[in-house]
Write an enzyme that holds these catalytic residues in place. Sequence first.
Site, short mmCIF file in Angstrom:
data_model
loop_
_atom_site.label_atom_id
_atom_site.label_comp_id
_atom_site.label_asym_id
_atom_site.label_seq_id
_atom_site.Cartn_x
_atom_site.Cartn_y
_atom_site.Cartn_z
N SER A 22 0.83 -1.19 0.00
CA SER A 22 0.00 0.00 0.00
C SER A 22 0.87 1.25 0.00
CB SER A 22 -0.88 -0.02 1.25
OG SER A 22 -1.92 0.90 1.18
N PRO A 23 0.43 2.32 -0.65
CA PRO A 23 1.21 3.56 -0.63
C PRO A 23 1.30 4.13 0.78
CG PRO A 23 -0.93 3.91 -1.67
CD PRO A 23 -0.78 2.44 -1.47
N CYS A 25 3.37 7.25 2.99
CA CYS A 25 4.24 8.43 2.94
C CYS A 25 5.48 8.21 3.79
CB CYS A 25 3.48 9.66 3.41
SG CYS A 25 2.19 10.20 2.28
N ALA A 57 1.77 8.50 -1.80
CA ALA A 57 1.07 9.66 -2.37
C ALA A 57 2.10 10.63 -2.95
CB ALA A 57 0.24 10.34 -1.30
N GLN A 99 0.83 6.27 -6.71
CA GLN A 99 -0.40 6.92 -6.29
C GLN A 99 -0.26 8.43 -6.52
OE1 GLN A 99 -1.62 7.70 -2.07
NE2 GLN A 99 -3.19 6.15 -2.48
N HIS A 177 -5.61 9.06 -5.75
CA HIS A 177 -5.90 9.13 -4.32
C HIS A 177 -7.13 9.99 -4.08
CE1 HIS A 177 -5.46 8.80 -0.15
NE2 HIS A 177 -4.27 9.31 0.06
N HIS A 180 -9.14 9.60 2.45
CA HIS A 180 -8.45 10.12 3.63
C HIS A 180 -8.55 11.63 3.81
CE1 HIS A 180 -5.86 6.23 3.27
NE2 HIS A 180 -7.11 6.00 3.66
N TYR A 182 -8.31 14.01 1.56
CA TYR A 182 -7.54 14.83 0.65
C TYR A 182 -8.45 15.36 -0.46
CZ TYR A 182 -3.73 12.92 3.38
OH TYR A 182 -2.91 12.56 4.42
N ARG A 230 -8.30 4.89 -5.10
CA ARG A 230 -8.48 4.65 -3.67
C ARG A 230 -9.53 5.62 -3.15
NH1 ARG A 230 -4.08 3.74 1.09
NH2 ARG A 230 -4.43 1.59 0.38
N LEU A 301 -5.29 -3.11 8.78
CA LEU A 301 -4.97 -4.09 9.82
C LEU A 301 -5.09 -5.52 9.31
CD1 LEU A 301 -6.42 -2.50 13.09
CD2 LEU A 301 -4.08 -2.45 12.21
N ARG A 324 1.32 -1.09 7.38
CA ARG A 324 2.20 -1.18 8.56
C ARG A 324 2.84 -2.55 8.71
NH1 ARG A 324 -1.59 2.39 12.74
NH2 ARG A 324 -1.69 4.20 11.36
#
Length: 357
Positions: A22-23, A25, A57, A99, A177, A180, A182, A230, A301, A324
């Site tokens: 996953s992208p 930052c 991103a 992305q 993107h 989130h 943005y 996304r 997760l 993560r």
Amino acid sequence: MSDLFSPFALRGITLRNRIVISPMCMYSAQDGFANDWHLVHLGSRAVGGASLIIQEATAVSPEGRITPGDLGIWKDEHVPFLRRITDFIKAQGSVAGIQLAHAGRKASHRSPWEGADAILPTEPHGWQTVAPSAEPFTPDEPTPHALSVAEIGQVVADFRAATLRSLEAGYEVIELHAAHGYLLHEFFSPLSNHRQDEYGGSFENRIRLLLEVVEATRAVLPEHLPLLVRVSATDWTEGGWTAADTVQLAGILKDKGVDLLDCSTGGNVAKADIPVGPGYQVEFAEQVRRETGLPTGAVGLITDAQQAEAIIASGQADLVLLARESLRDAYFPLHAAHELGTDIAWPNQYMRAKPRL
């Protein structure tokens, strides 16, 4: 062969398994330029066996950065080092994706590790943020500039130009993107878009900018290369964007040539009550896939091999995107294959460490 390690086709690109990076930052660029950190970070996850590596991103304009440390692709000079990254990813058997993003009113922040005062003052290092409406993300943040119709047109042009540079840099998957909180998400959520023109009000008007960006991007993408979007599938807030809205949008995006919906959630409301837990966003990927037939990616997760296998095997999503967990274990795919009893190729340089099934 496990379902997680079965191939998956997106237009003319075939992914060797269903595990995608996953992208994420890194906040480690200067003036948008990639450097050795990005090469090693992204390259190591390709070595680790993921099928698709989606670069963080990457801002389509300077004011589209979340922080001054964001990667950018708003000028031709950004391309050569990015090409070095994509060449390495491809040499490992993975596909290089990018992305493309604009942070909107959530731009001009410090990097996360630079202290609690996240907002950058306009001078010397910050800049004026923009949004669909002149409303800040939180009351203590600066008021963004409400984009004019002409300025919205420039945003669309910036995404188109960034797509062309991405192709020159060797990326074979483009993700837009629109999540989130943005800019693109800000437009389609009624919580942040209070415009009275053709870009506000009705559902059709609020999704207009995203559709224009999709059309401009798809128009310059070769037919064999896939386009992903996304989205935040819900704002987790009453009166906001909903899962039903996402399903409706997904059907439209499918008709516009989008090949997969990457289903995240949240980010547009500072204090939304989000029920975070293992796989808490998978249900949205499942709903979109079931009700529209558009392929989906699940994220949030996903932390172990059995969980990822179950998502793919049960048809909840077509891809799993790791964030993560991939930071904790760059070689998650290699380890997951062994856990699932599947024999996959290891890099020749690492063969001496490959465990026996």
